[in-house]
Design a protein around this motif. Structure first.
Motif, PDB file in Angstrom:
ATOM      1  N   GLY A 124       0.827  -1.196  -0.034  1.00  7.54           N
ATOM      2  CA  GLY A 124      -0.177  -0.121  -0.076  1.00  7.54           C
ATOM      3  C   GLY A 124       0.770   1.136   0.094  1.00  7.54           C
ATOM      4  N   GLY A 131      -0.003   9.813  -5.833  1.00  6.18           N
ATOM      5  CA  GLY A 131       0.318   8.675  -6.781  1.00  6.18           C
ATOM      6  C   GLY A 131       1.518   8.510  -7.563  1.00  6.18           C
ATOM      7  N   SER A 132       1.727   9.449  -8.334  1.00  6.09           N
ATOM      8  CA  SER A 132       3.171   9.525  -8.902  1.00  6.09           C
ATOM      9  C   SER A 132       4.156  10.022  -7.827  1.00  6.09           C
ATOM     10  CB  SER A 132       3.201  10.216 -10.274  1.00  6.09           C
ATOM     11  OG  SER A 132       2.485   9.560 -11.163  1.00  6.09           O
ATOM     12  N   THR A 158      -3.303  -3.689  -5.525  1.00  6.78           N
ATOM     13  CA  THR A 158      -3.738  -4.910  -5.907  1.00  6.78           C
ATOM     14  C   THR A 158      -3.801  -5.822  -4.611  1.00  6.78           C
ATOM     15  OG1 THR A 158      -2.415  -4.110  -7.894  1.00  6.78           O
ATOM     16  CG2 THR A 158      -2.538  -6.629  -7.345  1.00  6.78           C
ATOM     17  N   GLY A 353      -2.849  -1.799 -17.856  1.00  8.43           N
ATOM     18  CA  GLY A 353      -2.643  -1.589 -16.488  1.00  8.43           C
ATOM     19  C   GLY A 353      -1.345  -1.275 -16.268  1.00  8.43           C
ATOM     20  N   GLU A 362       5.789   7.357 -17.814  1.00 12.51           N
ATOM     21  CA  GLU A 362       6.265   8.657 -17.931  1.00 12.51           C
ATOM     22  C   GLU A 362       7.346   8.862 -16.699  1.00 12.51           C
ATOM     23  OE1 GLU A 362       2.888   8.170 -17.903  1.00 12.51           O
ATOM     24  OE2 GLU A 362       2.629   8.306 -20.040  1.00 12.51           O
TER      25      GLU A 362
HETATM   26  C1  LIG Z   1      -3.496  -2.034 -12.370  1.00  9.53           C
HETATM   27  C2  LIG Z   1      -2.720  -1.221 -11.173  1.00  9.53           C
HETATM   28  C3  LIG Z   1      -2.334  -1.790 -10.274  1.00  9.53           C
HETATM   29  C4  LIG Z   1      -1.846  -0.978  -9.099  1.00  9.53           C
HETATM   30  N1  LIG Z   1      -1.587  -1.604  -7.891  1.00  9.53           N
HETATM   31  C5  LIG Z   1      -1.100  -0.646  -6.907  1.00  9.53           C
HETATM   32  C6  LIG Z   1      -0.540  -1.667  -5.775  1.00  9.53           C
HETATM   33  O1  LIG Z   1      -0.592  -2.880  -5.610  1.00  9.53           O
HETATM   34  N2  LIG Z   1      -0.228  -0.721  -4.673  1.00  9.53           N
HETATM   35  C7  LIG Z   1      -0.125   0.719  -4.643  1.00  9.53           C
HETATM   36  O2  LIG Z   1       0.264   1.420  -3.952  1.00  9.53           O
HETATM   37  N3  LIG Z   1      -0.664   1.254  -5.785  1.00  9.53           N
HETATM   38  C8  LIG Z   1      -1.031   0.647  -7.056  1.00  9.53           C
HETATM   39  N4  LIG Z   1      -1.434   0.920  -8.387  1.00  9.53           N
HETATM   40  C9  LIG Z   1      -1.511   2.643  -8.179  1.00  9.53           C
HETATM   41  C10 LIG Z   1      -0.455   3.149  -9.076  1.00  9.53           C
HETATM   42  O3  LIG Z   1       0.942   3.077  -8.473  1.00  9.53           O
HETATM   43  C11 LIG Z   1      -0.633   4.526  -9.533  1.00  9.53           C
HETATM   44  O4  LIG Z   1      -1.963   4.574 -10.355  1.00  9.53           O
HETATM   45  C12 LIG Z   1       0.536   5.246 -10.257  1.00  9.53           C
HETATM   46  O5  LIG Z   1       1.393   5.471  -9.510  1.00  9.53           O
HETATM   47  C13 LIG Z   1       0.109   6.440 -10.810  1.00  9.53           C
HETATM   48  O6  LIG Z   1      -0.449   7.332  -9.761  1.00  9.53           O
HETATM   49  P1  LIG Z   1      -1.962   7.969 -10.097  1.00  9.53           P
HETATM   50  O7  LIG Z   1      -2.976   7.094 -10.714  1.00  9.53           O
HETATM   51  O8  LIG Z   1      -2.525   8.806  -8.936  1.00  9.53           O
HETATM   52  O9  LIG Z   1      -1.559   9.009 -11.361  1.00  9.53           O
HETATM   53  P2  LIG Z   1      -1.185  10.472 -11.354  1.00  9.53           P
HETATM   54  O10 LIG Z   1       0.108  10.486 -10.377  1.00  9.53           O
HETATM   55  O11 LIG Z   1      -1.967  11.331 -11.072  1.00  9.53           O
HETATM   56  O12 LIG Z   1      -0.653  10.676 -12.784  1.00  9.53           O
HETATM   57  C14 LIG Z   1      -1.452  10.971 -13.805  1.00  9.53           C
HETATM   58  C15 LIG Z   1      -0.827  10.913 -15.077  1.00  9.53           C
HETATM   59  O13 LIG Z   1       0.385  11.966 -15.050  1.00  9.53           O
HETATM   60  C16 LIG Z   1       1.532  11.391 -15.298  1.00  9.53           C
HETATM   61  N5  LIG Z   1       2.487  12.106 -14.479  1.00  9.53           N
HETATM   62  C17 LIG Z   1       2.400  12.380 -13.079  1.00  9.53           C
HETATM   63  N6  LIG Z   1       3.623  13.067 -12.441  1.00  9.53           N
HETATM   64  C18 LIG Z   1       4.163  13.271 -13.672  1.00  9.53           C
HETATM   65  C19 LIG Z   1       5.473  13.818 -14.008  1.00  9.53           C
HETATM   66  N7  LIG Z   1       6.345  14.405 -13.075  1.00  9.53           N
HETATM   67  N8  LIG Z   1       5.781  13.832 -15.356  1.00  9.53           N
HETATM   68  C20 LIG Z   1       5.402  13.045 -16.358  1.00  9.53           C
HETATM   69  N9  LIG Z   1       4.377  12.686 -16.119  1.00  9.53           N
HETATM   70  C21 LIG Z   1       3.764  12.624 -15.237  1.00  9.53           C
HETATM   71  C22 LIG Z   1       1.426   9.957 -14.906  1.00  9.53           C
HETATM   72  O14 LIG Z   1       2.367   9.131 -15.471  1.00  9.53           O
HETATM   73  C23 LIG Z   1      -0.254   9.571 -15.399  1.00  9.53           C
HETATM   74  O15 LIG Z   1       0.060   9.141 -16.858  1.00  9.53           O
HETATM   75  C24 LIG Z   1      -1.927   0.357  -9.126  1.00  9.53           C
HETATM   76  C25 LIG Z   1      -2.176   0.789 -10.251  1.00  9.53           C
HETATM   77  C26 LIG Z   1      -2.760   0.169 -11.462  1.00  9.53           C
HETATM   78  C27 LIG Z   1      -3.396   0.787 -12.769  1.00  9.53           C
END
Ligand SMILES: Cc1cc2nc3c(=O)[nH]c(=O)nc-3n(C[C@H](O)[C@H](O)[C@H](O)COP(=O)(O)OP(=O)(O)OC[C@H]3O[C@@H](n4cnc5c(N)ncnc54)[C@H](O)[C@@H]3O)c2cc1C
Length: 384
Positions: A124, A131-132, A158, A353, A362
């Motif tokens: 988690g 997120g990112s 997950t 995914g 990215e």
């Molecule tokens: C199938 C699946 C399984 C997952 N499993 C887990 C898990 O087990 N545990 C867990 O903790 N999380 C999990 N996640 C979450 C995943 O780690 C996040 O979705 C991911 O880190 C992106 O964060 P976000 O979705 O908040 O997107 P955001 O951070 O909001 O990003 C949105 C978009 O902007 C881009 N972006 C953001 N910042 C930048 C930057 N500085 N430069 C260029 N582009 C940028 C991103 O690449 C993305 O395309 C899972 C996600 C998916 C889809």
């Protein structure tokens, strides 16, 4: 330099393939569309020695290398794409971080059940506002008596719908240096699952809420300052994601190849149209290039953690190649490829995914650019 598998690796690959064909082939399609975790597969794999491949024998694992685990995930995915998730969970994910950094009592409490296929562990990290930018996480661990009180929530985790334990990234103090991790049982008082949801892949997840959860001091995995170590371990998870992307791309490719040798239109086999031959040539080049990058990262890691640079390049390339190839394979199969009677559409959905999960393409490219220029680039507002 030798690009072939060693005789031992070849033998291991043959044995996993034989196991997968005998036990996993017949229900592969049904498994891809079934909800929940394939516990029956997990137990079978535990018996076969396919969980804990890279975990030391002293901890109940097989004492193998990361390449062995990659070979296992690829071989299983080539027969049953969904079952490759069990190899991931039992070898590449938070289980590996637990085995690396966990205390004897933590391993005793969790590893035995994880390695026998009776339980699964999640990581988690992601939160609604982190997120990112994962180091913005807010879930807090505050000292309280003989342990800590944890408050916060995690999303997109997950296996969260059925995991026994969550390796939870928490904040002991401010900044990146304040981040560490704790082990929280999903049945612990104060742990609550929110509204169930599903990804496009069909995998279930639920928001995890921690309301004043008591974590005893001996369930702290990494104290403040542990973030770098955690991400080091997380690179193993990324290799697993890269392996599955590539393997599912290859699965779709092989299915489309067989179809092109069977399906006739305009009185000719699909394989006889040059427009489709070139698609196959492009797919093959992408798969082979991705394979070499993946094997480089895994082979260089041996029994340790893979290099962040090689992992970023391998994952970004395999994620792209897996999705592009699966998508082209679907196109080559026409309406049948788009139908749930075939696993090709499933491969497309799953590969999509991994372009987001575990470090989006990215974010990985940002990491690659740092390696190219030999410096870091702050992604934050005014710092440039
Ligand atoms: C199938 C699946 C399984 C997952 N499993 C887990 C898990 O087990 N545990 C867990 O903790 N999380 C999990 N996640 C979450 C995943 O780690 C996040 O979705 C991911 O880190 C992106 O964060 P976000 O979705 O908040 O997107 P955001 O951070 O909001 O990003 C949105 C978009 O902007 C881009 N972006 C953001 N910042 C930048 C930057 N500085 N430069 C260029 N582009 C940028 C991103 O690449 C993305 O395309 C899972 C996600 C998916 C889809």
């Amino acid at each position: 330099m030798d690009f072939r598998l060693t005789p031992e690796q070849q033998q291991f690959q043959d044995s996993v393939l034989k196991f997968a064909k005998a036990n996993l082939a017949s229900a592969a399609l049904a498994r891809a569309h079934a909800a929940g975790y394939p516990w029956d597969v997990a137990k079978l794999m535990a018996k076969q020695g396919l969980l804990g491949i890279t975990i030391p024998e002293a901890d109940g694992g097989q004492g193998g290398s990361l390449m062995d685990a990659v070979i296992a995930i690829e071989s299983v995915a080539s027969v049953c794409p969904r079952s490759a998730d069990v190899i991931q969970a039992g070898n590449f994910g938070p289980i590996r971080v637990l085995a690396e950094y966990g205390s004897t009592s933590q391993k005793k409490k969790f590893l035995t059940r994880l390695l026998s296929g009776e339980a699964v562990i999640s990581v988690g990290m992601t939160e609604p506002d982190a997120g990112s930018a994962v180091t913005d996480l807010k879930t807090s661990a505050t000292a309280d008596g003989d342990g800590y009180r944890v408050n916060g929530s995690k999303i997109f985790t997950t296996h969260s719908a059925y995991a026994d334990v969550i390796l939870t990234y928490v904040r002991f103090g401010p900044g990146v240096g304040g981040i560490g991790s704790v082990l929280i049982g999903t049945k612990d008082p104060g742990v609550r699952r929110g509204k169930p949801s599903t990804f496009m892949s069909g995998e279930e997840w639920a928001e995890l809420h921690f309301d004043n959860v008591h974590v005893p001091a001996d369930m702290v995995l990494l104290r403040e300052g542990g973030f770098k170590k955690q991400i080091g371990g997380f690179n193993v998870e990324r290799i697993g994601n890269a392996s599955r992307s590539l393997a599912l791309g290859r699965y779709a490719f092989e299915r489309a190849r067989a179809w092109a040798l069977e399906r006739r239109q305009f009185g000719k086999l699909l394989a006889e149209f040059q427009g489709l031959q070139w698609k196959f040539a492009d797919m093959k080049m992408q798969l082979d290039a991705a394979q070499l990058l993946l094997y480089r990262a895994a082979a260089n890691a041996d029994r340790g953690f893979p290099s962040p640079d090689e992992t970023a390049i391998a994952k970004a390339y395999c994620n792209r190649a897996g999705f592009d190839v699966a998508n082209e394979a679907l196109q080559v199969m026409g309406g049948l490829g788009y139908s749930q009677e075939e696993l090709v559409e499933y491969c497309v959905r799953r590969c999509r995914g991994w372009m987001i999960a575990g470090g989006s393409i990215e974010i990985l490219k940002n990491r690659i650019a740092e390696g190219i220029f030999g410096r870091s680039f702050s992604q934050r507002g005014d710092k440039g």
